[in-house]
Design a protein around this motif. Structure first.
Motif, PDB file in Angstrom:
ATOM      1  N   PRO B  34      45.348  46.968  34.802  1.00 56.31           N
ATOM      2  CA  PRO B  34      44.928  45.586  34.525  1.00 56.31           C
ATOM      3  C   PRO B  34      45.385  44.608  35.616  1.00 56.31           C
ATOM      4  CG  PRO B  34      46.562  46.327  32.930  1.00 56.31           C
ATOM      5  CD  PRO B  34      46.165  47.512  33.727  1.00 56.31           C
ATOM      6  N   LEU B  35      46.542  44.910  36.219  1.00 56.16           N
ATOM      7  CA  LEU B  35      47.045  44.021  37.277  1.00 56.16           C
ATOM      8  C   LEU B  35      46.124  44.041  38.488  1.00 56.16           C
ATOM      9  CD1 LEU B  35      50.929  44.419  37.373  1.00 56.16           C
ATOM     10  CD2 LEU B  35      49.562  42.416  36.783  1.00 56.16           C
ATOM     11  N   LEU B  36      45.630  45.221  38.834  1.00 48.75           N
ATOM     12  CA  LEU B  36      44.735  45.336  39.983  1.00 48.75           C
ATOM     13  C   LEU B  36      43.417  44.634  39.704  1.00 48.75           C
ATOM     14  CD1 LEU B  36      45.411  48.995  41.149  1.00 48.75           C
ATOM     15  CD2 LEU B  36      46.085  46.868  42.277  1.00 48.75           C
ATOM     16  N   ILE B  37      42.896  44.822  38.486  1.00 47.84           N
ATOM     17  CA  ILE B  37      41.656  44.128  38.117  1.00 47.84           C
ATOM     18  C   ILE B  37      41.870  42.618  38.232  1.00 47.84           C
ATOM     19  CG2 ILE B  37      40.019  43.657  36.235  1.00 47.84           C
ATOM     20  CD1 ILE B  37      40.655  46.494  35.187  1.00 47.84           C
ATOM     21  N   PHE B  38      43.028  42.201  37.737  1.00 51.64           N
ATOM     22  CA  PHE B  38      43.374  40.776  37.792  1.00 51.64           C
ATOM     23  C   PHE B  38      43.403  40.278  39.235  1.00 51.64           C
ATOM     24  CE2 PHE B  38      47.068  38.022  38.716  1.00 51.64           C
ATOM     25  CZ  PHE B  38      46.570  36.829  38.227  1.00 51.64           C
ATOM     26  N   THR B  39      44.071  41.049  40.111  1.00 51.93           N
ATOM     27  CA  THR B  39      44.206  40.636  41.514  1.00 51.93           C
ATOM     28  C   THR B  39      42.837  40.433  42.150  1.00 51.93           C
ATOM     29  OG1 THR B  39      46.156  42.033  41.560  1.00 51.93           O
ATOM     30  CG2 THR B  39      45.400  41.176  43.672  1.00 51.93           C
ATOM     31  N   ILE B  40      41.948  41.403  41.928  1.00 57.01           N
ATOM     32  CA  ILE B  40      40.612  41.309  42.520  1.00 57.01           C
ATOM     33  C   ILE B  40      39.856  40.102  41.978  1.00 57.01           C
ATOM     34  CG2 ILE B  40      38.360  42.463  42.710  1.00 57.01           C
ATOM     35  CD1 ILE B  40      40.011  45.144  42.469  1.00 57.01           C
ATOM     36  N   LEU B  41      39.800  40.001  40.646  1.00 60.54           N
ATOM     37  CA  LEU B  41      39.020  38.920  40.039  1.00 60.54           C
ATOM     38  C   LEU B  41      39.598  37.554  40.383  1.00 60.54           C
ATOM     39  CD1 LEU B  41      38.248  40.464  36.549  1.00 60.54           C
ATOM     40  CD2 LEU B  41      36.663  40.151  38.457  1.00 60.54           C
ATOM     41  N   ASN B  42      40.927  37.487  40.404  1.00 61.67           N
ATOM     42  CA  ASN B  42      41.596  36.232  40.720  1.00 61.67           C
ATOM     43  C   ASN B  42      41.236  35.788  42.137  1.00 61.67           C
ATOM     44  OD1 ASN B  42      43.348  34.085  40.114  1.00 61.67           O
ATOM     45  ND2 ASN B  42      44.992  35.073  41.288  1.00 61.67           N
ATOM     46  N   PHE B  43      41.240  36.762  43.054  1.00 62.05           N
ATOM     47  CA  PHE B  43      40.903  36.475  44.446  1.00 62.05           C
ATOM     48  C   PHE B  43      39.453  35.993  44.543  1.00 62.05           C
ATOM     49  CE2 PHE B  43      39.255  37.878  48.597  1.00 62.05           C
ATOM     50  CZ  PHE B  43      40.106  37.173  49.428  1.00 62.05           C
ATOM     51  N   PRO B  54      42.743  24.395  35.180  1.00 61.92           N
ATOM     52  CA  PRO B  54      44.203  24.480  35.148  1.00 61.92           C
ATOM     53  C   PRO B  54      44.635  25.857  34.638  1.00 61.92           C
ATOM     54  CG  PRO B  54      43.359  23.009  33.427  1.00 61.92           C
ATOM     55  CD  PRO B  54      42.209  23.323  34.341  1.00 61.92           C
ATOM     56  N   ASN B  55      45.643  26.412  35.244  1.00 60.46           N
ATOM     57  CA  ASN B  55      46.169  27.713  34.854  1.00 60.46           C
ATOM     58  C   ASN B  55      45.128  28.832  34.891  1.00 60.46           C
ATOM     59  OD1 ASN B  55      48.823  26.858  34.314  1.00 60.46           O
ATOM     60  ND2 ASN B  55      48.113  26.010  32.369  1.00 60.46           N
ATOM     61  N   TYR B  56      44.181  28.762  35.829  1.00 61.22           N
ATOM     62  CA  TYR B  56      43.127  29.787  35.860  1.00 61.22           C
ATOM     63  C   TYR B  56      43.700  31.196  35.927  1.00 61.22           C
ATOM     64  CZ  TYR B  56      39.183  32.675  37.158  1.00 61.22           C
ATOM     65  OH  TYR B  56      38.244  33.668  37.175  1.00 61.22           O
ATOM     66  N   SER B  57      44.678  31.397  36.825  1.00 63.95           N
ATOM     67  CA  SER B  57      45.226  32.742  37.021  1.00 63.95           C
ATOM     68  C   SER B  57      45.882  33.297  35.759  1.00 63.95           C
ATOM     69  CB  SER B  57      46.246  32.744  38.158  1.00 63.95           C
ATOM     70  OG  SER B  57      45.610  32.328  39.336  1.00 63.95           O
ATOM     71  N   LEU B  58      46.711  32.459  35.103  1.00 65.62           N
ATOM     72  CA  LEU B  58      47.392  32.922  33.894  1.00 65.62           C
ATOM     73  C   LEU B  58      46.400  33.215  32.775  1.00 65.62           C
ATOM     74  CD1 LEU B  58      50.723  31.019  33.257  1.00 65.62           C
ATOM     75  CD2 LEU B  58      50.352  33.411  33.855  1.00 65.62           C
ATOM     76  N   ARG B  59      45.426  32.339  32.648  1.00 71.08           N
ATOM     77  CA  ARG B  59      44.351  32.514  31.686  1.00 71.08           C
ATOM     78  C   ARG B  59      43.660  33.860  31.900  1.00 71.08           C
ATOM     79  NH1 ARG B  59      40.388  28.306  29.507  1.00 71.08           N
ATOM     80  NH2 ARG B  59      41.734  26.512  29.404  1.00 71.08           N
ATOM     81  N   LEU B  60      43.318  34.107  33.187  1.00 66.80           N
ATOM     82  CA  LEU B  60      42.618  35.329  33.551  1.00 66.80           C
ATOM     83  C   LEU B  60      43.455  36.558  33.208  1.00 66.80           C
ATOM     84  CD1 LEU B  60      40.135  36.576  34.947  1.00 66.80           C
ATOM     85  CD2 LEU B  60      41.370  36.425  37.120  1.00 66.80           C
ATOM     86  N   LEU B  61      44.735  36.524  33.610  1.00 67.76           N
ATOM     87  CA  LEU B  61      45.593  37.689  33.363  1.00 67.76           C
ATOM     88  C   LEU B  61      45.744  37.948  31.865  1.00 67.76           C
ATOM     89  CD1 LEU B  61      47.338  39.901  34.578  1.00 67.76           C
ATOM     90  CD2 LEU B  61      49.293  38.364  34.434  1.00 67.76           C
ATOM     91  N   THR B  62      45.990  36.881  31.115  1.00 70.69           N
ATOM     92  CA  THR B  62      46.134  37.039  29.665  1.00 70.69           C
ATOM     93  C   THR B  62      44.871  37.651  29.069  1.00 70.69           C
ATOM     94  OG1 THR B  62      47.404  34.991  29.704  1.00 70.69           O
ATOM     95  CG2 THR B  62      46.779  35.821  27.547  1.00 70.69           C
ATOM     96  N   SER B  63      43.715  37.133  29.481  1.00 70.13           N
ATOM     97  CA  SER B  63      42.455  37.630  28.927  1.00 70.13           C
ATOM     98  C   SER B  63      42.217  39.078  29.318  1.00 70.13           C
ATOM     99  CB  SER B  63      41.286  36.787  29.422  1.00 70.13           C
ATOM    100  OG  SER B  63      41.540  35.440  29.136  1.00 70.13           O
ATOM    101  N   ILE B  64      42.539  39.413  30.587  1.00 63.88           N
ATOM    102  CA  ILE B  64      42.310  40.793  31.045  1.00 63.88           C
ATOM    103  C   ILE B  64      43.186  41.778  30.269  1.00 63.88           C
ATOM    104  CG2 ILE B  64      42.692  42.373  32.992  1.00 63.88           C
ATOM    105  CD1 ILE B  64      41.514  40.248  34.789  1.00 63.88           C
TER     106      ILE B  64
END
Lengths: 379, 253
Positions: B34-43, B54-64
């Motif tokens: 999930p961390l790798l998926i997060f890294t790619i999508l976040n980028f 606001p807090n896009y990255s945290l939102r994304l990680l939590t959702s993933i």
């Protein structure tokens, strides 16, 4: 006081074998408007059965006669279409060459998984672990993945796990089809000792001599029905009569087979005179002949003769027939007799395989396939 | 009862061994995914497309992490009976035990993923309140109920219909895009909201995000009750399907 451990009432099991098997949702959708055709196969047809605690039951029958289906139903894997089953005890099954192992797990891991499924508690399992491994003769392969095992190693481990479960009933399907002869012997001896401890054993086997030797009762299946349920001797005789295509319509059974020392009831030993006696039951032809064979416990014929070559005319009206063997040079061990009846057209009308068994004791320190009484005159 | 417990423990252990091949690295991989998926999508979304939230990255990680829990859980559950075919055709074993055990190790992986999520919260110096924790737990439990219900119904059906796993893969992919994971709900025109609402994960993700990241979020009881009601009804339906098929399915293994 006999205690019923298994009661089976009027169970039937039908299998529908479709002409085209639907294995996906796509097939299901595409076949919505086509009629599904299938063959029906009556695996079990109105079977009723009662089994008492401590019985050792041998089940015989041709392939597809319903033996394995009954075992699967007793094990709870299949459910019957109709009928009732009540089982008052825990079951350890060994169905179709094995308990379920996972190839990617090691022998140790599989023992723990299967042992737990069979209801062995963890501490007990740890205590029994070494016994299970040593019974299977797999000490060197404890931490090897079982997918690398040979079929013999796999079966040995599976059987070992199954018999170490402390169950009331042991369901054994074709246990003896695998493993070498010495392992098979140990299996059957273990089962026999379990019977003496009051456990119930149900054994499906094609090895009639094992059933004859160890079972206290035998059941013959034919086309999903029980056609004989009696002493192993009578059932095996019926089985042989049904499975060999006798051209005669005579229903003839060979019964009351007795093998003993002539004129005494002592134990048999090498060089004794042995007497084999039997009776006939049913429709006896007017002219009969007999064939007698002596077999060892692997089924190999050691000696055979018949009344035709010996030009002996048998009287069909006798109540008991006897066959005397003089100074029998058999080594110490277990033997069987096979008796067959021939009519005047040389058609086999009855046969009893693995009659006896009788044992010769004690083993003497000679070598060879026979053991002849002798004297040294060299002093 | 204790024997059932011992059995579940043994089955969960087996699942771990089989999945991670008894290796630490294998296990680390499941956390990394999930961390790798997060890294790619976040980028892609915050750097390239520059999504302003606001807090896009945290939102994304939590959702993933929540979505991974859902997709891994349902996929593992779907395969649970087929994977144990070797054992189930030989020894009688209640099927629900097999299905239930398969969900347990997914729960353990999820909990470990949450620890990583916690680290990220610390990294972004974001402090959730006790209330946030409570809601997060409740919604996670809802996901678990969906996983368990789905698995109980789908695992026996999968024995009968072997193409279910391809179908489920496609549905999961569709579900991933039809949920507020990579984009916030507000980005979607309202006439398409119904499409997202069919996805049972949408409601949960929406609420978790709102509870955690929207300061002036007002919790309304009625939609939640409706959702829980639907969830319960769905779960009961799944049990009915399980009971219908679990009796006869062993003959088709």
């Amino acid at each position: 006081m006999t205690q019923k451990i298994i009661t089976v009432q009027n169970i039937s099991k039908k299998f529908k074998i479709p002409h085209t098997k639907i294995t996906s949702l796509r097939d299901e959708i595409f076949s919505l408007f086509s009629t599904k055709t299938y063959e029906e196969f009556h695996a079990l047809d109105d079977i009723s059965l009662e089994i008492n605690k401590g019985e050792f039951i041998g089940i015989v029958g041709k392939n597809g006669s319903g033996k394995s289906t009954l075992l699967k139903i007793l094990a709870g894997i299949y459910s019957p279409d109709s009928g009732k089953i009540s089982i008052n005890g825990s079951i350890s099954p060994f169905l179709e060459l094995g308990v379920g192992f996972n190839g990617d797990l090691t022998a140790r891991e599989n023992i723990f998984l299967n042992g737990t499924i069979l209801g062995i508690e963890e501490t007990e399992l740890k205590n029994k672990f070494d016994d299970i491994i040593s019974f299977a003769e797999l000490e060197k392969f404890v931490d090897t993945k079982v997918k690398t095992f040979s079929s013999g190693m796999y079966a040995r481990l599976a059987f070992s796990v199954a018999i170490h479960a402390d169950a009331d009933i042991y369901l054994m399907d074709e246990v003896l089809a695998v493993g070498d002869i010495s392992f098979q012997k140990r299996c059957i001896e273990t089962l026999h000792s379990y019977k003496n401890k009051g456990k119930t054993i149900i054994l499906v086997s094609h090895d009639l001599s094992q059933i004859k030797q160890h079972a206290s009762r035998a059941i013959l299946f034919e086309n999903g029905k029980i056609v004989a349920d009696d002493s192993p001797e009578r059932v095996l005789s019926t089985y042989v009569q049904h499975s060999q295509i006798f051209e005669s319509e005579h229903q003839l059974l060979i019964t009351n087979v007795a093998i003993h020392k002539k004129d005494s009831s002592d134990e048999l030993s090498t060089g004794d005179d042995i007497s084999i006696s039997w009776s006939l039951e049913g429709a006896i032809p007017h002219e009969i002949d007999f064939i007698i064979a002596i077999q060892d416990d692997n089924g190999a014929v050691l000696f055979a003769t018949n009344t035709i070559h010996d030009t002996v005319t048998a009287d069909p009206s006798l109540t008991t027939y006897t066959f005397d063997l003089k100074k029998v040079p058999l080594r110490g061990g277990i033997y069987f007799a096979e008796i067959s009846v021939i009519d005047k057209q040389f058609r086999k009308v009855a046969s009893i395989p693995y009659a006896g068994p009788f044992s010769i004791s004690p083993p003497r320190k000679t070598r060879g396939s026979v053991d002849i009484l002798y004297n040294w005159n060299v002093t | 009862m204790t024997q059932t417990g011992a059995l579940i423990k043994q089955l969960v252990k087996t699942d771990f061994k089989l999945r991670y091949n008894s290796s630490v690295l294998g296990y680390a991989w499941s956390l990394l995914k999930p961390l790798l998926i997060f890294t790619i999508l976040n980028f892609v979304f915050s750097k390239i497309f520059g999504v302003e939230n606001p807090n896009y990255s945290l939102r994304l990680l939590t959702s993933i992490i929540l979505w991974t829990f859902f997709s891994e859980g349902t996929t593992t559950g779907l395969h649970s009976i087929m994977n144990k075919a070797g054992i189930l055709t030989k020894i009688k074993l209640p099927l629900w035990i097999v299905v239930f055990s398969s969900t347990i190790h997914i729960v353990i992986t999820f909990v470990l993923n949450l620890i990583i999520l916690g680290l990220f919260f610390v990294l972004y110096s974001f402090v959730p309140t006790l209330e946030d924790f409570l809601f997060f737990t409740i919604y996670s439990f809802c996901i678990y109920i969906i996983i368990l219900g789905f698995s109980l119904a789908a695992a026996p059906l999968y024995v009968k219909y072997r193409d279910l796993h391809q179908i489920w893969e496609v549905l999961l992919l569709g579900g991933f895009y039809a949920a507020p994971i990579i984009y916030p709900m507000q980005l979607i025109p309202t006439e398409f909201h119904w499409l997202l609402q069919i996805n049972p994960m949408t409601f949960i993700l929406q609420h978790v995000q709102a509870v955690l990241f929207v300061d002036d979020f007002k919790f309304s009881i009625v939609p939640n009750f409706i959702y829980f009601g639907v969830l319960l009804l769905g779960f009961l339906t799944c049990i009915v399907i399980y009971r219908k098929y679990s009796q006869t399915i062993l003959e088709e293994l």
